[in-house]
Design a protein around this motif. Structure first.
Motif, PDB file in Angstrom:
ATOM      1  N   PRO A 255    -122.283  80.290  35.845  1.00 39.15           N
ATOM      2  CA  PRO A 255    -122.197  81.197  36.998  1.00 39.15           C
ATOM      3  C   PRO A 255    -123.077  82.432  36.856  1.00 39.15           C
ATOM      4  CG  PRO A 255    -120.262  81.448  35.611  1.00 39.15           C
ATOM      5  CD  PRO A 255    -121.065  80.330  35.019  1.00 39.15           C
ATOM      6  N   ASN A 256    -123.486  82.713  35.629  1.00 41.33           N
ATOM      7  CA  ASN A 256    -124.349  83.873  35.378  1.00 41.33           C
ATOM      8  C   ASN A 256    -125.097  83.658  34.070  1.00 41.33           C
ATOM      9  OD1 ASN A 256    -121.352  84.651  34.475  1.00 41.33           O
ATOM     10  ND2 ASN A 256    -122.777  85.618  33.042  1.00 41.33           N
ATOM     11  N   THR A 257    -126.115  84.469  33.866  1.00 41.33           N
ATOM     12  CA  THR A 257    -126.862  84.443  32.610  1.00 41.33           C
ATOM     13  C   THR A 257    -126.040  85.149  31.532  1.00 41.33           C
ATOM     14  OG1 THR A 257    -128.970  84.402  33.774  1.00 41.33           O
ATOM     15  CG2 THR A 257    -129.015  85.194  31.505  1.00 41.33           C
ATOM     16  N   GLY A 258    -126.000  84.560  30.353  1.00 43.62           N
ATOM     17  CA  GLY A 258    -125.260  85.198  29.262  1.00 43.62           C
ATOM     18  C   GLY A 258    -125.084  84.262  28.083  1.00 43.62           C
ATOM     19  N   TYR A 259    -124.326  84.725  27.113  1.00 38.46           N
ATOM     20  CA  TYR A 259    -124.038  83.930  25.922  1.00 38.46           C
ATOM     21  C   TYR A 259    -122.688  83.226  26.079  1.00 38.46           C
ATOM     22  CZ  TYR A 259    -127.763  86.390  23.386  1.00 38.46           C
ATOM     23  OH  TYR A 259    -128.972  86.898  22.979  1.00 38.46           O
ATOM     24  N   ILE A 260    -122.649  81.976  25.629  1.00 33.25           N
ATOM     25  CA  ILE A 260    -121.370  81.276  25.568  1.00 33.25           C
ATOM     26  C   ILE A 260    -120.681  81.701  24.274  1.00 33.25           C
ATOM     27  CG2 ILE A 260    -120.249  79.026  25.302  1.00 33.25           C
ATOM     28  CD1 ILE A 260    -122.453  77.838  27.051  1.00 33.25           C
ATOM     29  N   ILE A 261    -119.533  82.366  24.388  1.00 33.45           N
ATOM     30  CA  ILE A 261    -118.842  82.815  23.180  1.00 33.45           C
ATOM     31  C   ILE A 261    -117.625  81.942  22.861  1.00 33.45           C
ATOM     32  CG2 ILE A 261    -119.672  85.192  23.162  1.00 33.45           C
ATOM     33  CD1 ILE A 261    -117.074  86.012  24.596  1.00 33.45           C
ATOM     34  N   ASN A 262    -117.291  81.049  23.780  1.00 29.78           N
ATOM     35  CA  ASN A 262    -116.211  80.104  23.526  1.00 29.78           C
ATOM     36  C   ASN A 262    -116.469  78.859  24.363  1.00 29.78           C
ATOM     37  OD1 ASN A 262    -113.542  78.769  24.223  1.00 29.78           O
ATOM     38  ND2 ASN A 262    -112.837  80.194  22.672  1.00 29.78           N
ATOM     39  N   ALA A 263    -116.350  77.702  23.737  1.00 23.66           N
ATOM     40  CA  ALA A 263    -116.599  76.442  24.444  1.00 23.66           C
ATOM     41  C   ALA A 263    -115.481  75.451  24.165  1.00 23.66           C
ATOM     42  CB  ALA A 263    -117.941  75.850  24.003  1.00 23.66           C
ATOM     43  N   ASN A 264    -115.052  74.758  25.204  1.00 24.79           N
ATOM     44  CA  ASN A 264    -113.995  73.756  25.076  1.00 24.79           C
ATOM     45  C   ASN A 264    -114.577  72.485  24.457  1.00 24.79           C
ATOM     46  OD1 ASN A 264    -111.901  71.856  25.531  1.00 24.79           O
ATOM     47  ND2 ASN A 264    -111.183  73.019  27.307  1.00 24.79           N
ATOM     48  N   ASP A 265    -114.003  72.048  23.344  1.00 24.49           N
ATOM     49  CA  ASP A 265    -114.468  70.847  22.653  1.00 24.49           C
ATOM     50  C   ASP A 265    -113.649  69.611  23.022  1.00 24.49           C
ATOM     51  OD1 ASP A 265    -116.543  71.992  21.330  1.00 24.49           O
ATOM     52  OD2 ASP A 265    -115.576  72.116  19.378  1.00 24.49           O
ATOM     53  N   GLY A 266    -112.649  69.772  23.887  1.00 31.96           N
ATOM     54  CA  GLY A 266    -111.773  68.648  24.221  1.00 31.96           C
ATOM     55  C   GLY A 266    -112.472  67.615  25.085  1.00 31.96           C
ATOM     56  N   PRO A 267    -112.153  66.340  24.922  1.00 33.80           N
ATOM     57  CA  PRO A 267    -112.803  65.296  25.722  1.00 33.80           C
ATOM     58  C   PRO A 267    -112.203  65.131  27.113  1.00 33.80           C
ATOM     59  CG  PRO A 267    -111.283  64.310  24.158  1.00 33.80           C
ATOM     60  CD  PRO A 267    -111.255  65.788  23.899  1.00 33.80           C
ATOM     61  N   ILE A 268    -111.012  65.673  27.326  1.00 31.64           N
ATOM     62  CA  ILE A 268    -110.316  65.563  28.610  1.00 31.64           C
ATOM     63  C   ILE A 268    -109.975  66.966  29.105  1.00 31.64           C
ATOM     64  CG2 ILE A 268    -108.273  64.663  29.812  1.00 31.64           C
ATOM     65  CD1 ILE A 268    -110.009  62.411  28.790  1.00 31.64           C
ATOM     66  N   VAL A 269    -110.216  67.231  30.403  1.00 32.90           N
ATOM     67  CA  VAL A 269    -109.817  68.519  30.974  1.00 32.90           C
ATOM     68  C   VAL A 269    -109.033  68.285  32.263  1.00 32.90           C
ATOM     69  CG1 VAL A 269    -111.724  69.868  29.997  1.00 32.90           C
ATOM     70  CG2 VAL A 269    -112.004  68.791  32.247  1.00 32.90           C
ATOM     71  N   TYR A 270    -108.201  69.240  32.590  1.00 31.29           N
ATOM     72  CA  TYR A 270    -107.490  69.245  33.862  1.00 31.29           C
ATOM     73  C   TYR A 270    -108.037  70.370  34.728  1.00 31.29           C
ATOM     74  CZ  TYR A 270    -104.083  65.788  32.410  1.00 31.29           C
ATOM     75  OH  TYR A 270    -103.491  64.620  32.016  1.00 31.29           O
ATOM     76  N   GLN A 271    -107.920  70.199  36.025  1.00 31.33           N
ATOM     77  CA  GLN A 271    -108.367  71.218  36.971  1.00 31.33           C
ATOM     78  C   GLN A 271    -107.737  72.567  36.586  1.00 31.33           C
ATOM     79  OE1 GLN A 271    -106.923  70.926  41.093  1.00 31.33           O
ATOM     80  NE2 GLN A 271    -109.060  70.915  41.726  1.00 31.33           N
ATOM     81  N   GLY A 272    -108.590  73.574  36.475  1.00 27.47           N
ATOM     82  CA  GLY A 272    -108.104  74.907  36.107  1.00 27.47           C
ATOM     83  C   GLY A 272    -108.201  75.218  34.628  1.00 27.47           C
TER      84      GLY A 272
END
Length: 320
Positions: free
Chosen positions: A293-310
């Motif tokens: 959504p904007n330029t910047g650094y990713i400081i946390n990333a989800n490593d899970g293979p499955i996600v739910y809305q939200g």
């Protein structure tokens, strides 16, 4: 700073030049098995500050435990002056069960300052503050991300505190995040007692990542070297770049439920509109692009293979 002529923990005094492991035992398992929390104290003959390296406040945050273990096994905890206290596993109950919480279901990091006659977690918090913290000048508490979310190596400090900012500059993690103290947290309790704390976040729960471990160890060495405490046989390496300070950041959340494939890892710089992940369904019906959504650094990333809305999938820095 007051002279530390006398360091006493759980009735045991550690004299200048002494090494001692003191076992803190609050309660047994329901099987009557003893659970001891080792407090490893190394005191130089020359007086100086007392630094606490702690980890495992959440029992499933194993990467922090590994950082403090390496500080011990590499003899970084043998100070040139002053005292180094290491507590690699504070929440030994959670560590045994590979869970975040205490057996009473409470998050230890939300019950400080605790109570002598309260719940198990509350009693533990009370004894930690009552027995260990009065001896401490500085603390670095090592944590990891939860729920499959991987944190880039970062220090967290409260805003508008010049002394903590200076200490963070010395540790010099890749990122430094300004975040307010949370009521009931170990960091908040230490701050109230005059202990200067840096909170390190890196990696994810139930995981050991070598890059994160080395960032933590190198930062700890720089911290000790600043106070002329670092073991003379060890050397502190300068960080390749100054820490990036973050005042604003925001979460990107999944707009769909499905299988999650991230294309960017924590620590990466991304441009606005860049495709950073895909969310797909298992039946080949849709493929949704996730854009920054904007330029910047990713400081946390989800490593899970499955996600739910939200679900929170990326934490990205924002400009002021």
């Amino acid at each position: 700073m007051a002279k530390h002529k006398d360091i006493t923990i759980l009735g045991q005094t550690i004299l200048p030049g002494e090494s001692k492991t003191i076992n803190m035992e609050i309660a047994r398992l329901h099987t009557m098995t003893k659970l001891k929390v080792p407090i490893i104290v190394e005191r130089a003959k020359i007086d100086g500050p007392v630094v606490l390296f702690s980890a495992g406040l959440h029992g499933d945050e194993i990467n922090g435990v590994e950082i403090v273990r390496q500080i011990i096994v590499r003899k970084i905890n043998k100070p040139k002056k002053g005292t180094i206290i290491c507590m690699p596993v504070i929440n030994v109950f959670g560590f045994v069960n590979k869970t975040r919480e205490f057996p009473d279901g409470r998050d230890l990091n939300r019950v400080f300052p605790g109570s002598k006659n309260g719940s198990l977690a509350s009693r533990f918090a009370f004894h930690l503050l009552d027995e260990v913290i009065p001896n401490v000048d500085y603390c670095i508490d090592f944590h990891a991300g939860g729920a499959s979310r991987f944190n880039a190596a970062q220090i967290r400090i409260v805003p508008n505190n010049t002394e903590l900012k200076e200490l963070s500059d010395i540790f010099n993690a890749p990122f430094t995040l300004y975040s307010k103290n949370i009521a009931g947290s170990f960091r908040n309790a230490c701050g109230r007692l005059g202990v200067k704390m840096l909170l390190f976040e890196g990696g994810k729960s139930l995981d050991i990542n070598n890059d994160i471990t080395q960032e933590g160890v190198r930062g700890a060495k720089r911290f000790l070297a600043h106070f002329n405490m670092l073991n003379p046989k060890k050397q502190a390496k300068e960080a390749p770049a100054p820490s990036i300070y973050i005042e604003r950041s925001g979460w990107v959340r999944a707009k769909y439920s499905g299988m999650f494939q991230a294309h960017c890892s924590a620590g990466k710089f991304v441009e606005k509109g860049e495709v950073i992940a895909h969310i797909t369904d298992p039946f080949g019906k849709f493929e949704h692009k996730v854009k920054a959504p904007n330029t910047g650094y990713i400081i946390n990333a989800n490593d899970g293979p499955i996600v739910y809305q939200g679900d929170a999938i990326f934490h990205i820095t924002q400009k002021h």
